[in-house]
Design an enzyme around this catalytic site. Sequence first.
Site, PDB file in Angstrom:
ATOM      1  N   GLY A   1     -13.283  -4.088   0.821  1.00  0.00           N
ATOM      2  CA  GLY A   1     -14.548  -3.938   0.627  1.00  0.00           C
ATOM      3  C   GLY A   1     -15.103  -2.254  -0.233  1.00  0.00           C
ATOM      4  O   GLY A   1     -16.167  -2.660  -0.329  1.00  0.00           O
TER       5      GLY A   1
ATOM      6  N   ARG B   1       0.767  -1.367   0.130  1.00  0.00           N
ATOM      7  CA  ARG B   1       0.021  -0.049   0.089  1.00  0.00           C
ATOM      8  C   ARG B   1       0.972   1.415   0.326  1.00  0.00           C
ATOM      9  O   ARG B   1      -0.038   1.969  -0.716  1.00  0.00           O
ATOM     10  CB  ARG B   1      -0.522   0.089   1.402  1.00  0.00           C
ATOM     11  CG  ARG B   1      -2.038  -1.353   1.178  1.00  0.00           C
ATOM     12  CD  ARG B   1      -2.868  -1.393   2.240  1.00  0.00           C
ATOM     13  NE  ARG B   1      -4.280  -1.617   1.910  1.00  0.00           N
ATOM     14  CZ  ARG B   1      -5.615  -1.633   2.748  1.00  0.00           C
ATOM     15  NH1 ARG B   1      -4.608  -2.024   3.871  1.00  0.00           N
ATOM     16  NH2 ARG B   1      -6.172  -3.177   2.121  1.00  0.00           N
TER      17      ARG B   1
ATOM     18  N   LYS C   1     -18.813 -16.403   2.646  1.00  0.00           N
ATOM     19  CA  LYS C   1     -20.633 -16.488   2.729  1.00  0.00           C
ATOM     20  C   LYS C   1     -21.366 -15.452   1.677  1.00  0.00           C
ATOM     21  O   LYS C   1     -20.492 -14.688   0.840  1.00  0.00           O
ATOM     22  CB  LYS C   1     -20.707 -15.338   3.795  1.00  0.00           C
ATOM     23  CG  LYS C   1     -20.578 -15.933   4.918  1.00  0.00           C
ATOM     24  CD  LYS C   1     -20.534 -14.499   6.168  1.00  0.00           C
ATOM     25  CE  LYS C   1     -20.511 -14.906   7.485  1.00  0.00           C
ATOM     26  NZ  LYS C   1     -20.251 -14.158   8.109  1.00  0.00           N
TER      27      LYS C   1
ATOM     28  N   GLY D   1      -9.009  -8.987  -0.433  1.00  0.00           N
ATOM     29  CA  GLY D   1      -7.726  -9.478   0.553  1.00  0.00           C
ATOM     30  C   GLY D   1      -7.855 -10.942  -0.065  1.00  0.00           C
ATOM     31  O   GLY D   1      -6.416 -11.155  -0.574  1.00  0.00           O
TER      32      GLY D   1
HETATM   33  P1  AMP Z   1     -14.368 -14.272   2.173  1.00  0.00           P
HETATM   34  O1  AMP Z   1     -13.951 -13.625   3.134  1.00  0.00           O
HETATM   35  O2  AMP Z   1     -15.425 -14.788   1.928  1.00  0.00           O
HETATM   36  O3  AMP Z   1     -13.676 -14.096   1.132  1.00  0.00           O
HETATM   37  O4  AMP Z   1     -14.207 -14.990   2.397  1.00  0.00           O
HETATM   38  C1  AMP Z   1     -12.794 -16.093   2.298  1.00  0.00           C
HETATM   39  C2  AMP Z   1     -12.577 -17.407   3.020  1.00  0.00           C
HETATM   40  O5  AMP Z   1     -13.502 -18.157   2.851  1.00  0.00           O
HETATM   41  C3  AMP Z   1     -11.617 -18.087   3.268  1.00  0.00           C
HETATM   42  O6  AMP Z   1     -10.276 -17.719   4.539  1.00  0.00           O
HETATM   43  C4  AMP Z   1     -10.994 -19.514   3.240  1.00  0.00           C
HETATM   44  O7  AMP Z   1     -10.691 -20.149   3.669  1.00  0.00           O
HETATM   45  C5  AMP Z   1     -12.491 -19.604   3.264  1.00  0.00           C
HETATM   46  N1  AMP Z   1     -13.050 -20.747   2.409  1.00  0.00           N
HETATM   47  C6  AMP Z   1     -13.371 -21.062   1.195  1.00  0.00           C
HETATM   48  N2  AMP Z   1     -13.605 -21.914   0.231  1.00  0.00           N
HETATM   49  C7  AMP Z   1     -14.102 -22.871   2.138  1.00  0.00           C
HETATM   50  C8  AMP Z   1     -15.131 -24.406   1.986  1.00  0.00           C
HETATM   51  N3  AMP Z   1     -15.452 -24.240   0.648  1.00  0.00           N
HETATM   52  N4  AMP Z   1     -14.818 -24.208   3.702  1.00  0.00           N
HETATM   53  C9  AMP Z   1     -14.717 -22.863   4.007  1.00  0.00           C
HETATM   54  N5  AMP Z   1     -14.446 -22.349   4.035  1.00  0.00           N
HETATM   55  C10 AMP Z   1     -13.886 -21.986   2.666  1.00  0.00           C
END
Ligand code: AMP
Length: 398
Positions: free
Chosen positions: A379, A35, A200, A356
């Site tokens: 974000g 950054r 999520k 990220g």
């Molecule tokens: P996000 O912050 O929503 O982009 O999510 C990223 C996180 O999702 C990372 O820490 C990954 O380890 C987790 N992730 C990705 N695929 C899976 C999965 N199949 N089961 C559990 N966690 C996951």
Amino acid sequence: MSKFSSYNFSGQRALIRVDFNVPLNDKFDVTDDTRIRAAIPTIRKILDDGGSVILMSHLGRPKDGPTEKYSLKHLVVPLRRLLPGATLLFVKDCIGDEAQELARSLQKGEILLLENLRFHKEEEKGDKVFAEQLAKLGDVFVNDAFGTAHRAHASTTVIAQFFTPDKKMFGLLMENEVASAEKVLHNSQKPFTAIIGGAKVSDKILILENLLDKATDIIIGGAMAYTFEKAQGGNIGKSLCEEDKIDTAKELLAKAEAKGVCIHLPSDSLIANKFANDAETSTAPSNNIPDDWMGLDIGVNACEQFCNVIMHSKTILWNGPMGVFEMEKFQHGTRCVASAVAESTQKGAYSLVGGGDSVSAVNQFGFAGKVSYISTGGGAMLEYFEGKTLPGIAAIQS
Ligand code: AMP
């Protein structure tokens, strides 16, 4: 030429909002200076013109005022290293007499780094009086902090009202961020594939909704894919699932079909008997995962399926990993996607990677120089692609 590039900063004190929210270790060394490096071209241009620079940023989330851990003084050494030949001063409060005096007496080619803006609670509250005090430090306001453009804070948004339209502008980093996001959102060559992964559905609903009007193909990977599989009647074992988002997933699938957008879910998954790097693993169709098992990465067939779509795309947007890529055993899918995005870019596609985790994946797997643009704002980028107006951007444009 852009407003920033054509502006002559000679004799001007440029107050730049940068995003120096960098990670520090226990000894307060900067462990990743991406950054800081991203802001250097903007700073350089102003100094080369014969202007001076006042840098302001937040660092971390200090709760109780000044805290050693969150002091921007730790950035003095790395900044001096990245700006050889320039004189860099530091002031231990971003407002007040000392800051005013140092800013007023800055000579051309000199830089003043202000202490953490968030040591004053007025920053995050968007306090007008605080913003006005900051505004007095410079003749021109330059916003180069895309990472905080979605916040209506004093230094990112409120401050802009104290500068006339000719005295406020984006810096080079912000200009690039906005131009690359615009290119993907409003000027994309088709086929346009959005790759959305991560944990999520709830975090990504708005971006998915907005992309239904822009993309031709949407690849859904990561844990969120299992909520979609369940919505279609699949057995997903112990894979992560947001039960309360199953109806939302169904609606998204129906809307996509009505709009002719192709949604690609992973045909198979790498499954594990526990959430650990030493888990036993196997593969299974993503809609037929045994009861005690969970999908932690996309499977080999899904890799091929997704890579195929990516290789046929002219525009690619990627946000979110395909699996638990932090664990070596479950990083194959994310690595494959990163590699396909790089290869497709080499063939002429425009690729934008943001968020990220996808940025870390691209860096970690060595593809950073092989995609068209890596966004510095997690974000902020998400909100931009959700179709929202970012206050930090609007304040400069108004
Ligand atoms: P996000 O912050 O929503 O982009 O999510 C990223 C996180 O999702 C990372 O820490 C990954 O380890 C987790 N992730 C990705 N695929 C899976 C999965 N199949 N089961 C559990 N966690 C996951």
